[in-house]
Scaffold this motif. Structure first.
Motif: not given
Length: 136
Positions: A57-70
């Motif tokens: 359900e939250y694939k897009q926000p989790l990907t964005t959050l992961g990229l931001l953290l990276l």
């Protein structure tokens, strides 16, 4: 010579129950904590389903959050590496001289004359068209 004699011993702590009877394990339904354990087991059994549904359900926000953290971690690593390079004696001034020399060469080569600026603009447009196509 020694003789090996085997002695047979009979255990004395055996119960006096009639032969053939077995002890039974008390049922878990009789335990008072069973009513608290059943809902917890049901919830834990559904955890993989909940996690999978959450990620789908939250694939897009989790990907964005992961990229931001990276990106944050990468910046911290780069700052640490540059700090370590800056601590090496004579390396930081040498790299500054190289940077100033390249900047002077770039200004002399591409920015000093109007014809060279047109050449730089043509190279930039060619690179832009190569990357983004003719519509970019």
């Amino acid at each position: 010579m020694e003789s090996n004699v085997q002695q047979q011993t009979t255990p004395k702590d055996l119960s006096g129950e009639a032969p053939g009877t077995m002890t039974t394990k008390p049922s878990l339904g009789d335990q008072p904590w069973q009513e608290w354990l059943t809902p917890v087991v049901d919830i834990l059994a559904k955890v993989p389903e909940y996690v999978g549904q959450f990620f789908s359900e939250y694939k897009q926000p989790l990907t964005t959050l992961g990229l931001l953290l990276l990106a944050i971690i990468s910046v911290k690593i780069i700052v640490a590496v540059l700090g370590a390079i800056d601590d090496i004696p004579l390396l930081a001034p040498l790299l500054q001289i190289v940077g100033l020399a390249y900047t002077a060469w770039f200004v002399w080569r591409y920015l000093w004359k109007a014809s060279n600026r047109k050449e730089l603009l043509a190279e930039f447009d060619a690179l832009k068209n190569q990357m983004f196509g003719d519509n970019g």
